[in-house]
Design a protein around this motif. Sequence first.
Motif, PDB file in Angstrom:
ATOM      1  N   ILE A   1     -26.646  28.917  14.315  1.00 57.56           N
ATOM      2  CA  ILE A   1     -25.177  28.837  14.347  1.00 57.56           C
ATOM      3  C   ILE A   1     -24.709  28.766  15.798  1.00 57.56           C
ATOM      4  N   ARG A   2     -25.228  29.663  16.643  1.00 57.22           N
ATOM      5  CA  ARG A   2     -24.835  29.698  18.059  1.00 57.22           C
ATOM      6  C   ARG A   2     -25.138  28.348  18.718  1.00 57.22           C
ATOM      7  N   GLN A   3     -26.313  27.809  18.458  1.00 54.46           N
ATOM      8  CA  GLN A   3     -26.707  26.527  19.039  1.00 54.46           C
ATOM      9  C   GLN A   3     -25.749  25.416  18.618  1.00 54.46           C
ATOM     10  N   SER A   4     -25.357  25.415  17.355  1.00 55.18           N
ATOM     11  CA  SER A   4     -24.426  24.401  16.854  1.00 55.18           C
ATOM     12  C   SER A   4     -23.064  24.519  17.523  1.00 55.18           C
ATOM     13  N   PHE A   5     -22.599  25.743  17.702  1.00 57.85           N
ATOM     14  CA  PHE A   5     -21.323  25.965  18.379  1.00 57.85           C
ATOM     15  C   PHE A   5     -21.382  25.463  19.819  1.00 57.85           C
ATOM     16  N   LEU A   6     -22.482  25.734  20.495  1.00 59.39           N
ATOM     17  CA  LEU A   6     -22.647  25.269  21.882  1.00 59.39           C
ATOM     18  C   LEU A   6     -22.623  23.743  21.951  1.00 59.39           C
ATOM     19  N   GLU A   7     -23.273  23.096  20.991  1.00 54.13           N
ATOM     20  CA  GLU A   7     -23.342  21.633  20.993  1.00 54.13           C
ATOM     21  C   GLU A   7     -22.002  20.958  20.769  1.00 54.13           C
ATOM     22  N   VAL A   8     -21.107  21.625  20.067  1.00 54.04           N
ATOM     23  CA  VAL A   8     -19.781  21.037  19.849  1.00 54.04           C
ATOM     24  C   VAL A   8     -18.778  21.515  20.891  1.00 54.04           C
ATOM     25  N   GLY A   9     -19.290  22.163  21.953  1.00 54.04           N
ATOM     26  CA  GLY A   9     -18.427  22.564  23.064  1.00 54.04           C
ATOM     27  C   GLY A   9     -17.684  23.854  22.854  1.00 54.04           C
ATOM     28  N   GLU A  10     -18.231  24.738  22.069  1.00 53.63           N
ATOM     29  CA  GLU A  10     -17.595  26.032  21.802  1.00 53.63           C
ATOM     30  C   GLU A  10     -18.512  27.157  22.282  1.00 53.63           C
ATOM     31  N   PRO A  11     -18.526  27.409  23.597  1.00 52.36           N
ATOM     32  CA  PRO A  11     -19.444  28.416  24.137  1.00 52.36           C
ATOM     33  C   PRO A  11     -18.954  29.857  24.005  1.00 52.36           C
ATOM     34  N   ARG A  12     -17.730  30.055  23.519  1.00 51.75           N
ATOM     35  CA  ARG A  12     -17.135  31.399  23.509  1.00 51.75           C
ATOM     36  C   ARG A  12     -17.436  32.208  22.246  1.00 51.75           C
ATOM     37  N   LEU A  13     -18.468  31.887  21.545  1.00 46.71           N
ATOM     38  CA  LEU A  13     -18.819  32.628  20.337  1.00 46.71           C
ATOM     39  C   LEU A  13     -19.521  33.925  20.761  1.00 46.71           C
ATOM     40  N   THR A  14     -18.761  35.015  20.694  1.00 49.22           N
ATOM     41  CA  THR A  14     -19.316  36.306  21.100  1.00 49.22           C
ATOM     42  C   THR A  14     -20.293  36.812  20.050  1.00 49.22           C
ATOM     43  N   ASP A  15     -21.110  37.784  20.441  1.00 46.48           N
ATOM     44  CA  ASP A  15     -22.047  38.377  19.488  1.00 46.48           C
ATOM     45  C   ASP A  15     -21.306  38.993  18.306  1.00 46.48           C
ATOM     46  N   LYS A  16     -20.161  39.592  18.582  1.00 48.78           N
ATOM     47  CA  LYS A  16     -19.371  40.224  17.522  1.00 48.78           C
ATOM     48  C   LYS A  16     -18.834  39.168  16.539  1.00 48.78           C
ATOM     49  N   LYS A  17     -18.309  38.065  17.082  1.00 47.33           N
ATOM     50  CA  LYS A  17     -17.803  36.993  16.215  1.00 47.33           C
ATOM     51  C   LYS A  17     -18.936  36.349  15.428  1.00 47.33           C
ATOM     52  N   LEU A  18     -20.076  36.192  16.074  1.00 43.95           N
ATOM     53  CA  LEU A  18     -21.232  35.604  15.399  1.00 43.95           C
ATOM     54  C   LEU A  18     -21.701  36.506  14.259  1.00 43.95           C
ATOM     55  N   ALA A  19     -21.747  37.821  14.509  1.00 43.43           N
ATOM     56  CA  ALA A  19     -22.149  38.768  13.464  1.00 43.43           C
ATOM     57  C   ALA A  19     -21.168  38.712  12.288  1.00 43.43           C
ATOM     58  N   SER A  20     -19.886  38.613  12.600  1.00 44.91           N
ATOM     59  CA  SER A  20     -18.867  38.527  11.556  1.00 44.91           C
ATOM     60  C   SER A  20     -19.019  37.225  10.758  1.00 44.91           C
ATOM     61  N   LEU A  21     -19.261  36.134  11.451  1.00 44.27           N
ATOM     62  CA  LEU A  21     -19.460  34.853  10.789  1.00 44.27           C
ATOM     63  C   LEU A  21     -20.690  34.896   9.890  1.00 44.27           C
ATOM     64  N   MET A  22     -21.778  35.433  10.394  1.00 43.57           N
ATOM     65  CA  MET A  22     -22.999  35.535   9.589  1.00 43.57           C
ATOM     66  C   MET A  22     -22.760  36.403   8.355  1.00 43.57           C
ATOM     67  N   HIS A  23     -22.008  37.476   8.529  1.00 46.98           N
ATOM     68  CA  HIS A  23     -21.696  38.359   7.402  1.00 46.98           C
ATOM     69  C   HIS A  23     -20.887  37.608   6.333  1.00 46.98           C
ATOM     70  N   SER A  24     -19.918  36.794   6.773  1.00 47.73           N
ATOM     71  CA  SER A  24     -19.103  36.060   5.801  1.00 47.73           C
ATOM     72  C   SER A  24     -19.893  34.940   5.135  1.00 47.73           C
ATOM     73  N   LEU A  25     -20.873  34.366   5.843  1.00 46.22           N
ATOM     74  CA  LEU A  25     -21.699  33.312   5.263  1.00 46.22           C
ATOM     75  C   LEU A  25     -22.713  33.853   4.261  1.00 46.22           C
ATOM     76  N   ASP A  26     -23.168  35.076   4.486  1.00 38.17           N
ATOM     77  CA  ASP A  26     -24.192  35.669   3.627  1.00 38.17           C
ATOM     78  C   ASP A  26     -23.530  36.224   2.365  1.00 38.17           C
ATOM     79  N   VAL A  27     -23.135  35.329   1.487  1.00 38.24           N
ATOM     80  CA  VAL A  27     -22.361  35.680   0.303  1.00 38.24           C
ATOM     81  C   VAL A  27     -23.098  36.646  -0.612  1.00 38.24           C
ATOM     82  N   ASP A  28     -24.390  36.453  -0.790  1.00 44.88           N
ATOM     83  CA  ASP A  28     -25.126  37.321  -1.718  1.00 44.88           C
ATOM     84  C   ASP A  28     -25.649  38.596  -1.062  1.00 44.88           C
ATOM     85  N   GLY A  29     -25.409  38.761   0.243  1.00 50.63           N
ATOM     86  CA  GLY A  29     -25.723  40.011   0.931  1.00 50.63           C
ATOM     87  C   GLY A  29     -27.197  40.291   1.149  1.00 50.63           C
TER      88      GLY A  29
END
Length: 151
Positions: free
Chosen positions: A101-129
């Motif tokens: 996910i982080r690599q994809s964000f960097l490739e589209v020019g979005e380097p500001r993905l903090t660890d906290k935002k990334l953890a939150s995004l991963m949590h929301s993506l992991d629907v089945d937990g």
Amino acid sequence: MAEQYEIYQRGFNLFDSDDDGALQGKQLCSAISTVCCTTNRCVSEREVVDILRRLKINIGAVVYYLEYLEVLDAVLKEINYRDMFEVLDRDRDGFVSANEIRQSFLEVGEPRLTDKKLASLMHSLDVDGDGLVNYNDFAMMMRKTETLLKK
């Protein structure tokens, strides 16, 4: 857009062999597969069956033209979700990791993905937990997001 619907109509008519204005079973899957391939989104009839089952669409039901358009739209969205997932799943292991996910964000020019935002995004993506983001999690999240955006 009109050209696109013309392709959809031709696909429907091609497989409505008895001219009753409806498709069912193999006719429906064949029509969808043909239309998808015509629009450069090739999927086999078997893949169409799998998608329809995943979407809980009764393949044996009689489907008239307007319903066919709705089913076709749902299938095309699923194909798009699959394609997006495959772009994110860089190592092709069937899962999307935080690093991918982080690599994809960097490739589209979005380097500001903090660890906290990334953890939150991963949590929301992991629907089945289960701690992993597989295709089903990803597609479920995409469907939910689309539903929320329609409101």
